[in-house]
Design an enzyme around this catalytic site. Structure first.
Site: not given
Length: 280
Positions: A56, A203
């Site tokens: 990231y 999610p």
């Protein structure tokens, strides 16, 4: 649903609803200041599990979290991942599980996060070109040296998880999973049976707002579709630790509030019965 906390590796106690830092902008200026505010607000709201990775921003995300949160609260767990090499044109980013490369990324993670030990270090992807025993053996050596606390995996199959468990104690698995994306159901079941933390990334499926049953349950509860999706995950198994990510404080607060949402047995059955969109 059971407890709202879980001990990763039987040791690291965290609140089950965590935060994924991947979406936080790291460039200098107002965007970075906003990212720091979001990270700090997550901790204020009681989040004790934050997920990041070397990939990231190629370390920039780890540095951002250190700037925002160091010195860390005693109960905060920052989990990071290694095993992906940055692009070197014309080569794109690539999985790299060679022992020397993993060691370097672990050392860089320690430095960027300003810690002496990475309490939870996950292998971002299994490198098909390197024996799994070599990849995990390297991390186990670093664990023996005190540089890693617990070792996890990311995006693995049930067979890979079983193989890994013959080599190391697997503390966590981070696979893509949601109410509308259950490709890794078998992996979650294996984690559930073994008491291994399962951290679903993404999610909240992008199509969640288009799923009629989710919208219906949300209306019944006075909640959003995203909150219902997170509540379903928390009800799915006590080993599930969702890590929703956002760059906005309002969205963060909405996500965290999902931990208090209670689904009825009927609502759970209706959500369990949802079919997964094609390509999900």
């Amino acid at each position: 649903m059971g407890s709202n906390t879980f001990r990763i590796g039987g040791e690291l106690a965290v609140r089950r609803l965590g935060f994924g830092a991947m979406r936080l902008p790291t460039e200098s200026g107002p965007a970075r200041a906003a990212s720091i505010a979001v990270a700090r607000r997550a901790v204020e709201l009681g989040v004790t599990l934050i997920d990041t990775a070397h990939m990231y921003g190629w370390g920039a995300n780890e540095e951002l979290l250190a700037e925002a949160l160091y010195p860390y609260p005693d109960d905060l767990l920052i989990a990071t991942k290694v095993g992906v090499a940055p692009p070197e044109p014309p080569r794109e980013a690539a999985i790299n599980g060679r022992p020397g490369f993993l060691r370097r990324q672990v050392e860089e993670g320690l430095r960027r996060l300003r810690v002496e030990r990475l309490d939870l270090l996950q292998l971002h992807r299994v490198d098909p070109e390197v024996p799994l025993a070599d990849q995990l053996g390297t991390l186990r050596e670093l664990q023996d040296q005190g540089k890693i606390g617990h070792i996890g995996l990311s995006e693995v199959t049930a067979a890979q998880l079983a193989e890994a468990r013959r080599i190391i104690d697997v503390a966590s698995v981070q696979n893509r999973y949601s109410v509308l994306d259950r490709e890794h159901e078998a992996v979650l079941d294996a984690c559930d049976a073994a008491g291994i933390a399962f951290l679903p990334w993404r999610p909240v499926h992008p199509a969640v707002s288009e799923a009629g049953e989710i919208a219906a349950v949300a209306a019944e509860l006075g909640a959003t579709g995203a909150q219902v999706a997170l509540a379903w995950l928390l009800h799915r198994s006590p080993v599930v630790l969702p890590i929703p990510g956002t760059s906005r404080i309002g969205h963060l607060e909405e996500n965290v509030a999902a931990a208090d949402l209670r689904l009825s047995d009927d609502q759970r059955r209706r959500l369990d019965a949802l079919s997964v969109p094609s390509g999900g």
